[in-house]
Write a protein that holds these residues in place. Structure first.
Motif, mmCIF file in Angstrom:
data_model
loop_
_atom_site.group_PDB
_atom_site.id
_atom_site.type_symbol
_atom_site.label_atom_id
_atom_site.label_comp_id
_atom_site.label_asym_id
_atom_site.label_seq_id
_atom_site.Cartn_x
_atom_site.Cartn_y
_atom_site.Cartn_z
ATOM 1 N N CYS A 9 1.943 37.282 -12.863
ATOM 2 C CA CYS A 9 1.900 38.568 -12.174
ATOM 3 C C CYS A 9 2.709 39.614 -12.940
ATOM 4 O O CYS A 9 2.302 40.778 -13.030
ATOM 5 C CB CYS A 9 2.445 38.418 -10.754
ATOM 6 S SG CYS A 9 2.480 39.952 -9.793
ATOM 7 N N GLY A 56 -5.296 40.656 -9.239
ATOM 8 C CA GLY A 56 -4.472 39.460 -9.212
ATOM 9 C C GLY A 56 -5.102 38.291 -9.931
ATOM 10 O O GLY A 56 -5.437 38.352 -11.118
ATOM 11 N N ASP A 86 -0.015 35.360 -2.523
ATOM 12 C CA ASP A 86 -0.693 36.159 -3.541
ATOM 13 C C ASP A 86 -0.831 37.613 -3.100
ATOM 14 O O ASP A 86 -1.209 38.482 -3.897
ATOM 15 C CB ASP A 86 -2.082 35.581 -3.851
ATOM 16 C CG ASP A 86 -2.962 35.443 -2.618
ATOM 17 O OD1 ASP A 86 -2.459 34.937 -1.596
ATOM 18 O OD2 ASP A 86 -4.142 35.822 -2.676
ATOM 19 N N ALA A 100 0.799 40.033 -5.326
ATOM 20 C CA ALA A 100 0.036 40.390 -6.525
ATOM 21 C C ALA A 100 -1.024 41.432 -6.200
ATOM 22 O O ALA A 100 -1.223 42.396 -6.952
ATOM 23 C CB ALA A 100 -0.609 39.144 -7.123
ATOM 24 N N HIS A 101 -1.709 41.269 -5.056
ATOM 25 C CA HIS A 101 -2.775 42.199 -4.693
ATOM 26 C C HIS A 101 -2.251 43.593 -4.337
ATOM 27 O O HIS A 101 -3.011 44.554 -4.360
ATOM 28 C CB HIS A 101 -3.583 41.641 -3.527
ATOM 29 C CG HIS A 101 -4.302 40.372 -3.853
ATOM 30 N ND1 HIS A 101 -5.156 40.255 -4.927
ATOM 31 C CD2 HIS A 101 -4.278 39.149 -3.261
ATOM 32 C CE1 HIS A 101 -5.630 39.015 -4.977
ATOM 33 N NE2 HIS A 101 -5.105 38.330 -3.983
ATOM 34 N N THR A 126 0.233 45.086 -6.059
ATOM 35 C CA THR A 126 1.008 45.619 -7.189
ATOM 36 C C THR A 126 0.599 47.027 -7.603
ATOM 37 O O THR A 126 1.442 47.794 -8.086
ATOM 38 C CB THR A 126 0.903 44.685 -8.417
ATOM 39 O OG1 THR A 126 -0.468 44.364 -8.664
ATOM 40 C CG2 THR A 126 1.714 43.412 -8.209
#
Length: 516
Positions: A89, A97, A255, A258-259, A261
Motif C-alpha cells: 500500500c 488497492g 483493505d 487502501a481503498h 488512500t
C-alpha cells in the motif's frame, strides 16, 4: 520502517504527484487524516460485530478453546498479511488497492489477468461482507425485539424471515443515504465507529463478568472443546481448525485503508499505518471481548438450542441469563445488545464506503459492466452510483436467506475467503515475480519482506482449504458447506468471463492523465 515526515504543503504536493505517477487524476477530495483512515478500517473490522455475528459458529464447531486459543493463532498470521499489505500500500496508494497492486507486481504478461481476478474476488468479497454485516444486524434487531417483548418462552414477538429481510433492506437504505454525504461526514462516522467499538468493548468486558453470578472457569475458557456438538466430529484438532473461522472473519475488511488512500493526506504513510494499527488494536480488543463473553458460557447445549429465550442466539441468551439471574430482568442484556447493534450499524456504513471506492476504481479502469455509470462522481465528490449499486447487490445477495439459511451462512465464508484471496494474490506476486523489482514506499519491511509475505500467502492458502472442509459427518443437505461451491463459482465466472470476453479488451489499470 518509516521515512522522515513531510510538512503539510509537501504532503499535499507529494500525494498529487504520486497519484499522477501511478496514472490517475485527483478526482476525490483528500479530506481524511491518518486517524480517519485508521478509523474506517477499525470500524469495518468491528470485533464487536465480528465476534457477535459468528459466535454461534465458533461455539458449535470449536467451543471455547477453539475460539480463545484460535484467536491468538489467527492474530499472528493475520499480522503477517497486514504487514505485507501495508508495505505494498505504501508503494501504490490508490483506491484500486489490491487489484492495482496485482497489475503492477505480476509482470507485464500476466498483469491484466492478475488484476481482473484479484479485483473480482475483492469486490464480490466486499459485497458479501456488507451482506453478512447488515443481515447480522437485522437478525440481532429481531433478537432484541424478541427479548424485549418477553423472550421466546414468554410470549415475545419473533419476526418472520420476511420481516427480517425488510429490516435488512431499511438498514441498507440508511447506509446508502449516509454514504451519499460528503467525505467530511463519512470521516465523522468512521471516527464514531472506532470510538464506539473501543468504548463498547471496555464497558462490556467490565460489566459482563461483574454482573454474572456464575462464571466459567479459566480451564473451561482455554481448554474446553465442544466435541459433543451433534455434528459427528470428535477429533479435537479438526474441531480447533474449523473453529478458526470465527477469528478469521472477525478481523476482516482492513483493505478499506487502501481503498481510501486517494482521499487520505500523506497516503503512502497514512494508508499503511491505518492497516497495521486497525489490525493490531482489533486483535487485542477482540480477544479481551471474546474472553469476557466466554466467561459467562456455562451451558453450551442450552445456549445453542433454538428453544431458549433468544431463539438460539448464544451471546444474547448468555447475556439474558446473566442479567436475569442477578436482577430478575433482562433489560440490561437488551441494553448490551443495543451497544453491539450500534457497532454493527457503524460497521455497515464503512462497508458500503469501502465497496463504493473499490467499485469506483475498478470501473474507472473499465472492468465492470457499464463502467462509465459506476465511475461517475457526484458534486460532493462521492461515487454516488457505485454506492447505490453496492446497496442493491447486497440486498440481492440476502435473498438467499429466504430459501436456505445454510446457504446464506456461506456469505460469511465467501466474504472471508474472497477477501483473503484478494489480499494474498498481490502479496504472492510481490514475493515471486516482483521479488527483486519491487520498489518500496516510505513504509517497508526491509529484509523481512519476503519471509513475512510467504507466511501470509501460505496462511491464506491454508484457511481457504480449511473453510471448505465439511463441518458435519455424515454430510447432509442441511449441514452442507456451500463455501467451496460459492468461492469456486466466483473463480469460475471470473476466469470464464476473462477467457470468453475480457481478455480481448481489459488491459488492467487505465491511465487517465495526459502524462505520467
Amino acid at each position: 520502517m518509516m521515512a522522515p515526515r513531510r510538512s503539510a504543503a509537501e504532503t499535499a504536493d507529494a500525494d498529487r504527484a504520486r497519484l499522477h505517477q501511478l496514472g490517475y487524476k485527483q478526482e476525490l477530495k483528500r479530506g481524511l487524516s491518518a486517524v480517519s483512515n485508521f478509523a474506517f478500517s477499525f470500524s469495518i473490522i468491528s470485533v464487536l460485530m465480528g465476534v457477535t455475528a459468528t459466535y454461534n459458529t465458533g461455539l458449535r464447531y470449536g467451543g471455547p478453546a477453539s475460539m480463545t486459543l484460535g484467536w491468538l493463532v489467527v492474530t499472528v498470521f493475520n499480522g503477517c498479511v497486514a504487514l505485507s499489505m501495508a508495505e505494498i500500500c505504501s508503494a501504490y496508494p490508490t483506491s484500486g488497492g489490491l487489484y492495482y497492486w496485482s497489475a503492477k507486481l505480476a509482470g507485464k504478461e500476466w498483469a491484466p489477468l492478475a488484476s481482473w481476478v484479484t479485483g473480482w474476488f475483492n469486490i464480490v468479497g466486499q459485497w458479501a461482507g456488507t451482506t453478512s454485516v447488515d443481515f447480522s444486524l437485522a437478525q440481532l434487531i429481531q433478537v432484541i425485539i424478541l427479548l424485549g417483548t418477553g423472550g421466546a418462552n414468554g410470549g415475545g414477538y419473533l419476526a418472520s424471515k420476511y420481516v427480517v429481510l425488510a429490516i435488512y433492506g431499511l438498514i441498507l437504505v440508511l447506509h446508502g443515504l449516509i454514504n451519499s454525504l460528503p467525505i467530511r461526514w463519512l470521516s465523522w462516522f468512521g471516527k464514531l465507529g472506532a470510538f464506539w467499538n473501543v468504548a463498547g468493548i471496555l464497558v462490556l468486558v467490565i460489566l459482563i463478568p461483574a454482573v454474572a453470578k456464575e462464571r466459567a472457569s479459566v480451564e473451561f475458557i482455554f481448554t474446553h472443546f465442544n466435541t459433543d456438538n451433534g455434528m459427528g466430529i470428535h477429533n479435537k484438532a479438526y474441531i480447533l481448525a474449523v473453529g478458526l473461522l470465527m477469528s478469521q472473519y472477525s478481523v476482516l475488511g482492513y483493505d478499506a485503508s487502501a481503498h481510501m488512500t486517494e482521499e487520505t493526506k500523506g497516503a503512502d504513510r497514512s494508508g499503511p499505518i491505518g492497516i497495521i494499527s486497525a489490525v493490531a488494536l482489533s486483535s487485542i480488543f477482540g480477544w479481551i471481548y471474546l474472553v469476557a463473553l466466554t466467561s459467562v458460557v456455562t451451558d453450551i447445549p442450552y445456549l445453542l438450542s433454538p428453544d431458549n429465550d433468544a431463539g438460539g442466539n448464544a451471546i444474547a441468551q448468555a447475556l439474558y441469563t446473566t442479567f436475569h439471574e442477578r436482577y430478575n430482568t433482562g433489560v440490561g442484556a437488551v441494553a448490551c445488545l443495543g451497544v453491539i447493534a450500534g457497532a454493527m450499524f457503524l460497521c455497515g456504513i464503512g462497508s458500503i464506503t469501502s465497496n463504493s471506492r473499490m467499485g469506483y476504481a475498478f470501473s474507472r479502469d473499465g472492468a465492470m459492466p457499464y463502467s462509465n455509470v459506476w465511475h461517475r462522481v457526484s458534486r460532493h465528490e462521492v461515487p454516488l452510483n457505485m454506492v447505490w449499486l453496492s446497496v442493491a447487490v447486497a440486498f440481492a445477495m440476502a435473498l438467499t436467506s429466504l430459501g436456505s439459511q445454510v446457504a446464506f451462512q456461506a456469505m460469511a465464508s465467501i466474504a472471508t475467503i474472497g477477501l483473503y484471496i484478494s489480499y494474498a494474490l498481490p502479496i504472492f506476486f510481490r514475493v515471486t515475480t516482483a521479488r527483486k523489482s519491487f520498489i518500496p514506499g516510505p513504509f517497508h519491511l526491509g529484509q523481512y519482506g519476503i519471509a513475512v509475505g510467504w507466511t501470509a500467502v501460505l496462511w491464506v492458502a491454508f484457511v481457504t482449504v480449511l473453510f471448505s472442509l465439511p463441518v458435519a459427518y455424515p454430510v447432509a443437505k442441511d449441514d452442507f458447506n456451500y463455501t467451496p461451491v460459492a468461492v469456486g463459482g466466483v473463480l469460475l465466472l471470473s476466469i470464464g468471463a476473462w477467457v470468453l470476453h475480457a481478455r480481448f479488451w481489459f488491459q488492467g489499470p487505465i491511465i487517465n492523465v495526459d502524462t505520467v
